[in-house]
Design an enzyme around this catalytic site. Structure first.
Site, PDB file in Angstrom:
ATOM      1  N   ALA A  74      59.624  55.920  35.904  1.00 15.36           N
ATOM      2  CA  ALA A  74      58.733  54.772  36.056  1.00 15.36           C
ATOM      3  C   ALA A  74      59.468  53.439  35.958  1.00 15.36           C
ATOM      4  O   ALA A  74      59.090  52.467  36.618  1.00 15.36           O
ATOM      5  CB  ALA A  74      57.625  54.838  35.009  1.00 15.36           C
ATOM      6  N   THR A  75      60.521  53.390  35.153  1.00 19.41           N
ATOM      7  CA  THR A  75      61.270  52.131  35.050  1.00 19.41           C
ATOM      8  C   THR A  75      61.796  51.742  36.425  1.00 19.41           C
ATOM      9  O   THR A  75      61.622  50.600  36.886  1.00 19.41           O
ATOM     10  CB  THR A  75      62.447  52.283  34.062  1.00 19.41           C
ATOM     11  OG1 THR A  75      61.909  52.563  32.768  1.00 19.41           O
ATOM     12  CG2 THR A  75      63.303  51.034  34.002  1.00 19.41           C
ATOM     13  N   GLN A 177      51.256  56.107  31.772  1.00 13.95           N
ATOM     14  CA  GLN A 177      50.564  56.670  30.602  1.00 13.95           C
ATOM     15  C   GLN A 177      49.249  57.351  30.988  1.00 13.95           C
ATOM     16  O   GLN A 177      48.652  58.043  30.165  1.00 13.95           O
ATOM     17  CB  GLN A 177      50.293  55.571  29.567  1.00 13.95           C
ATOM     18  CG  GLN A 177      51.546  55.067  28.867  1.00 13.95           C
ATOM     19  CD  GLN A 177      52.154  56.085  27.899  1.00 13.95           C
ATOM     20  OE1 GLN A 177      51.549  57.094  27.536  1.00 13.95           O
ATOM     21  NE2 GLN A 177      53.385  55.818  27.481  1.00 13.95           N
ATOM     22  N   SER A 195      56.239  58.656  35.614  1.00  5.19           N
ATOM     23  CA  SER A 195      57.361  59.453  35.095  1.00  5.19           C
ATOM     24  C   SER A 195      56.860  60.840  34.739  1.00  5.19           C
ATOM     25  O   SER A 195      55.759  60.985  34.191  1.00  5.19           O
ATOM     26  CB  SER A 195      57.911  58.818  33.808  1.00  5.19           C
ATOM     27  OG  SER A 195      58.963  57.939  34.077  1.00  5.19           O
ATOM     28  N   ALA A 196      57.699  61.849  34.972  1.00  2.55           N
ATOM     29  CA  ALA A 196      57.279  63.233  34.695  1.00  2.55           C
ATOM     30  C   ALA A 196      57.238  63.560  33.201  1.00  2.55           C
ATOM     31  O   ALA A 196      56.455  64.405  32.762  1.00  2.55           O
ATOM     32  CB  ALA A 196      58.225  64.210  35.394  1.00  2.55           C
ATOM     33  N   HIS A 197      58.094  62.882  32.405  1.00  2.00           N
ATOM     34  CA  HIS A 197      58.249  63.353  31.021  1.00  2.00           C
ATOM     35  C   HIS A 197      57.076  62.987  30.108  1.00  2.00           C
ATOM     36  O   HIS A 197      57.039  63.396  28.953  1.00  2.00           O
ATOM     37  CB  HIS A 197      59.576  62.855  30.422  1.00  2.00           C
ATOM     38  CG  HIS A 197      59.639  61.385  30.164  1.00  2.00           C
ATOM     39  ND1 HIS A 197      59.404  60.846  28.923  1.00  2.00           N
ATOM     40  CD2 HIS A 197      59.920  60.338  30.976  1.00  2.00           C
ATOM     41  CE1 HIS A 197      59.568  59.535  28.988  1.00  2.00           C
ATOM     42  NE2 HIS A 197      59.875  59.198  30.220  1.00  2.00           N
ATOM     43  N   THR A 233      71.397  61.017  45.791  1.00  4.45           N
ATOM     44  CA  THR A 233      70.979  62.415  45.930  1.00  4.45           C
ATOM     45  C   THR A 233      69.757  62.671  45.059  1.00  4.45           C
ATOM     46  O   THR A 233      69.769  62.342  43.873  1.00  4.45           O
ATOM     47  CB  THR A 233      72.143  63.345  45.521  1.00  4.45           C
ATOM     48  OG1 THR A 233      73.273  63.015  46.319  1.00  4.45           O
ATOM     49  CG2 THR A 233      71.775  64.806  45.716  1.00  4.45           C
ATOM     50  N   CYS A 319      60.541  52.161  23.653  1.00  2.00           N
ATOM     51  CA  CYS A 319      61.522  51.273  24.275  1.00  2.00           C
ATOM     52  C   CYS A 319      61.713  50.006  23.458  1.00  2.00           C
ATOM     53  O   CYS A 319      62.664  49.277  23.642  1.00  2.00           O
ATOM     54  CB  CYS A 319      61.075  50.913  25.687  1.00  2.00           C
ATOM     55  SG  CYS A 319      60.601  52.358  26.600  1.00  2.00           S
TER      56      CYS A 319
HETATM   57  N1  PMP Z   1      55.691  52.368  31.894  1.00  2.00           N
HETATM   58  C1  PMP Z   1      55.019  52.811  30.825  1.00  2.00           C
HETATM   59  C2  PMP Z   1      53.602  52.392  30.609  1.00  2.00           C
HETATM   60  C3  PMP Z   1      55.653  53.638  29.901  1.00  2.00           C
HETATM   61  O1  PMP Z   1      55.004  54.066  28.828  1.00  2.00           O
HETATM   62  C4  PMP Z   1      56.997  54.014  30.117  1.00  2.00           C
HETATM   63  C5  PMP Z   1      57.745  54.924  29.156  1.00  2.00           C
HETATM   64  N2  PMP Z   1      57.667  54.506  27.822  1.00  2.00           N
HETATM   65  C6  PMP Z   1      57.647  53.522  31.254  1.00  2.00           C
HETATM   66  C7  PMP Z   1      56.956  52.718  32.130  1.00  2.00           C
HETATM   67  C8  PMP Z   1      59.076  53.851  31.557  1.00  2.00           C
HETATM   68  O2  PMP Z   1      59.244  55.198  31.841  1.00  2.00           O
HETATM   69  P1  PMP Z   1      60.700  55.803  31.922  1.00  2.00           P
HETATM   70  O3  PMP Z   1      61.365  55.501  30.621  1.00  2.00           O
HETATM   71  O4  PMP Z   1      60.481  57.255  32.119  1.00  2.00           O
HETATM   72  O5  PMP Z   1      61.409  55.150  33.065  1.00  2.00           O
END
Ligand code: PMP
Length: 377
Positions: A74-75, A177, A195-197, A233, A319
């Protein structure tokens, strides 16, 4: 050996579901080809698997496969989305976005993009009227998250998207989220990041939805993978993992949301009834199922987290942990500094069960009482 702590930080990340790991495993050792190597079977098989994953993800969100691009998370997706802005454009976002929106927004501002940060109300909601009022003739993009990872507020993104569409402005949502936890109407949006995690998938893989006809400006240039949106890749095992994680969410999301909402409300009611000097931050309704955020009067969150040895807890966004000072999200909704510094975010997930709520409330009572005695002494 001591029992591992009970995990209550599911907004920061989630464990990979073993079924997801199982789906990914052959793509490390057997189907390991580079999906751009179309001259042989190794590459072609990887490319086919990648496209199958894209189709499956697109079906989950009811969008077209060619509207979904794999990224490192997502970042990266948020950074790509905002990168379509150029000097002279106006960007509207909010004061409670994740840093992966706020930091690129600030850099764009330094480079000549006009920036408006909308303020939430006391429960974290952004008023659609405040968005309407903030639009300018040069507004090019609005970026508002679908749900907040600290206080769980679920935003009316369909309303924001409709306002933007009416005015010919692009609407991006960070759905990290919310995706796989609550229904998201992706076709109503122009761009979205995930993001998948956060949904029992692997780290380091995510996606960017870009509605057909919307042009983005890549951040990373190179081999032109992902139709030039994100060179490099593609992480094939990760893409398979994201698709597997979403497939599981499709069948499990509704029941899990109901179960976690009940568990969260039980925790909410017990903490506020059994511990004096507590207040919940964020709304009761329109809140992420597993989210609770509580301020404990006369207690420092850092001390409480250390005292709560049997649990893995956090005070807010992973973060930002390690930074001093109150959470910008809590500050944005008007929580006073002392209360913000005494707040804990509880992130319930698949592994959490009612007995753990009992243990948690017991331990909180003990730890909070002790810390208040020490601070009063
Ligand atoms: N956006 C939101 C709302 C998030 O909670 C997070 C992860 N804390 C991110 C973006 C960033 O995701 P990632 O660290 O997997 O890039």
């Amino acid at each position: 050996m001591a029992e591992p702590p009970i995990y209550l930080d599911h907004h920061a990340t989630t464990p990979c579901d073993p079924r997801v790991v199982e789906a990914m495993t052959p793509f490390f050792t057997q189907t390991f080809g580079n999906p751009a190597s179309l001259t042989h079977d190794y590459g072609r098989r990887a490319a086919n698997a990648l496209e199958d994953a894209r189709i499956s993800i697109a079906r989950f969100f009811r969008v077209q496969p060619n509207e979904f691009y794999f990224t490192a998370g997502a970042t990266e997706s948020n950074n790509i989305a905002l990168n379509l802005l150029v000097a002279g454009d106006h960007l509207i976002t909010t004061a409670m976005e994740h840093k992966s929106v706020l930091m690129p927004a600030r850099r764009l501002q330094k480079r000549g993009v006009e920036l408006t940060l909308l303020s939430p109300d006391g429960e974290g909601f952004i008023d659609p009227n405040s968005l309407r009022d903030a639009l300018r003739p040069n507004t090019r993009l609005v970026s508002i998250e679908a749900a907040n990872g600290e206080i769980g507020t679920i935003q009316p993104i369909d309303d924001f998207a409709a306002i933007c569409r009416e005015r010919g402005v692009l609407f991006h949502s960070d759905i990290t989220q919310a995706a796989g936890k609550i229904p998201i109407n992706l076709p109503a949006l122009d761009l979205a990041s995930l993001s998948a995690h956060k949904i029992y998938g692997p780290k380091g893989i995510g996606g960017l939805y870009v509605r057909r006809g919307v042009r983005v400006e890549p951040l990373i240039l190179g081999g032109g993978q992902e139709k030039n949106v994100r060179s490099g890749t593609v992480n094939v095992p990760g893409a398979i993992g994201l698709s597997a994680a979403l497939r599981l969410r499709a069948s499990e999301m509704a029941a899990e949301a109901e179960r976690l909402t009940a568990l969260r409300n039980e925790l909410w009611d017990r903490i506020t009834a059994e511990l004096a000097g507590t207040s919940v931050n964020g709304p009761r309704a329109l809140r992420l199922p597993g989210n609770l955020n509580v301020s404990f009067d006369r207690v420092e969150a850092d001390s409480l987290i250390v005292a709560m040895r049997r649990f893995a807890l956090s005070s807010g966004s992973a973060c930002s942990s390690g930074e001093r000072g109150p959470s910008p999200v809590l500050t944005a909704i008007g929580v006073p500094e002392a209360a913000a510094l005494g707040s804990i975010r509880f992130g319930l997930g698949k592994s959490n069960i009612p007995e753990q709520v009992d243990m948690l409330v017991d331990d909180l009572k003990r730890a909070v009482t002790k810390l208040r005695e020490i601070s009063a002494a």
